[in-house]
Each structure stands twice: as structure tokens, then as C-alpha cells.
Design an enzyme around this catalytic site. Sequence first.
Site, mmCIF file in Angstrom:
data_model
loop_
_atom_site.group_PDB
_atom_site.id
_atom_site.type_symbol
_atom_site.label_atom_id
_atom_site.label_comp_id
_atom_site.label_asym_id
_atom_site.label_seq_id
_atom_site.Cartn_x
_atom_site.Cartn_y
_atom_site.Cartn_z
ATOM 1 C CD GLU A 1 28.547 -4.859 34.874
ATOM 2 O OE1 GLU A 1 28.825 -4.974 36.077
ATOM 3 O OE2 GLU A 1 27.435 -5.189 34.401
ATOM 4 C CG ASN B 1 22.908 0.937 34.717
ATOM 5 O OD1 ASN B 1 22.942 1.571 33.665
ATOM 6 N ND2 ASN B 1 23.192 -0.354 34.787
ATOM 7 C CG HIS C 1 18.777 1.032 33.707
ATOM 8 N ND1 HIS C 1 18.154 1.533 34.841
ATOM 9 C CD2 HIS C 1 19.346 -0.147 34.076
ATOM 10 C CE1 HIS C 1 18.310 0.683 35.835
ATOM 11 N NE2 HIS C 1 19.031 -0.356 35.403
#
Length: 288
Positions: free
Chosen positions: A210, A175, A180
Site C-alpha cells: 500500500e 483488508n 481484499h
Amino acid sequence: MFGTLDYRDAPRIRFRYQLEGVDESWVETTEGSVRYPSVPPGTHRFMLVAFDPDRHQQSAVVTATITMAYPWWERWPVLCLAAACVLLAGYMAWRVRVGLLIKQRQKLQTIVERQTREIRAAHQALIEQSRLDSLTGLLNRGAIQSLLQSALAELPAGTPLMAGLIDVDHFKQINDGWGHLIGDEVLAGLGSRLRQAMTKGDAAGRYGGEEFLVVLTGERAAATHMEALCRFLNGLPIPTGVPDLVVTVSAGVAMASANETWQSLIARADKALYRAKAEGRDRVVLAP
């Protein structure tokens, strides 16, 4: 027509007559005839009296019976036939009306059934949508937890069951380094691959961020299957424009024991996942 035999006194002779059922009272006339343009059906009595007003003489009452037949349309066979026709016409009109009502009801029933199916389909779609994660297309956290709880309670005794927590290695760096949107693309790709790998009796869901929770049952509830699944996930196609990106996953798995709750099973898998990360990531660790 009527008259008298006294021809000499004929100019002085007058007549009174009455047809019962037609004339309301006696009618006086000097003529020798009378005409009735219309006489009701049935039997009538015609009465006639001749009198001499000057001599104050009067004859006896002479009567004649007149029978008028009923018109053909007023006869019983015709009336019965007409009544039958009216009844038949009413019955046919009723049948037509009933037929139209039945067709209308069937049409309305078809519309109601179609709309009911559409409502049920939309309701089912909403239910499915409420159970799915919008990014990955997998079950959301509540749905996968509920499925694991049901599997522990409903699977026949002795059926193997394994829960695995899979986590993307260094996802924060993905990220931070590529943004993102790339991170979302990675998660969506992992979700697609997990859906491809699931077979009957398996389930996968996004557990948070995640992390993914995988439930395997039967012969697939083994560490070797979880390792093969993680290798399949590591082969995820790299998003366009980020050739240096490397995606690996770590997993902690736990076999369900007798009388185990879904909370304790996930807790054991979570501890095994921490061990996998501590030992260098990109590996599968089986909980004791």
C-alpha cells in the site's frame, strides 16, 4: 521452253539441262520445256545441251541467267522493321515486367512497414506493460526507482527534487474488515488519483503493498505540494457498500541534497514516513 532448228532430226534430239542451285546434276529429257515451281532467291545459271545419241553429236552449252527477287518479307527494310518490332515488344514486355515487380516490391514493402510498425507498437506496449503495475496503472517498483535514479543523475545542477513515500493508513484493517477486493479497489482508486495529479516532470509508482513513491521536481518539489496531493488522495470516493470506510494517507518526504543517491533519498523519506505514522498518521512529515 527450248528447241533446235533441225526439224528433220527433231524426234531423235534429246536435251540435258541443269539449273545451278536447284538441280543437283544434269537432267535428261525429250520434252522442250521444263518447269520449276520454286526457285530460291538470288542469281542462278540455267545450262542446256542438245545431243543426238544416234550420231553421237552434241551442241555447245547454252546458258541463261535467272534472277529471282527476294520476297518482300525477306528484304532488309522489312527485316529491320521486324527486328525493331521484336526489340520494341521485348522492351515493352520488360517494362511491364519491371512495373509489375516494382508494384509487387512496393506492396511487399508496405506490408513489411505495416508489420514492422505493429511489431514495434506491440514491443513498446510490452515494454510499457512491463513497467506498469497491473492494479494501479502506476509505474512498478523497478521503473519508479530507475526514474528516480535517472532524475538525480540528469537534472541540471540546482534543480529541486523531492521524493515522497505515501502509505495508506490502517490498510490492514481495510483488508480485514471489508475484504481484499475492497482493499484492491482502494489501491486502484489511489492510483487513478495519483495519475490525475501528476504533471510534466512528476512521476508516481507503486513501491510495494500500500506504499507509493512520488517524485516531484522544480517548483512542485515542496512540502506544500505534497500536502495538497495527500489531501487530494484523502478525498477518494468511498467504494459502494462500505459507507463507514475512511481512507487517509501519511507521507514522508525528503529533498535531495548534492551528491545524494536514490537509496539514501528513499531511506530519508522512509524515516519521515515512520515519524508521520508515529505522530498520529494522516499527515506529511519533511525529513531533515
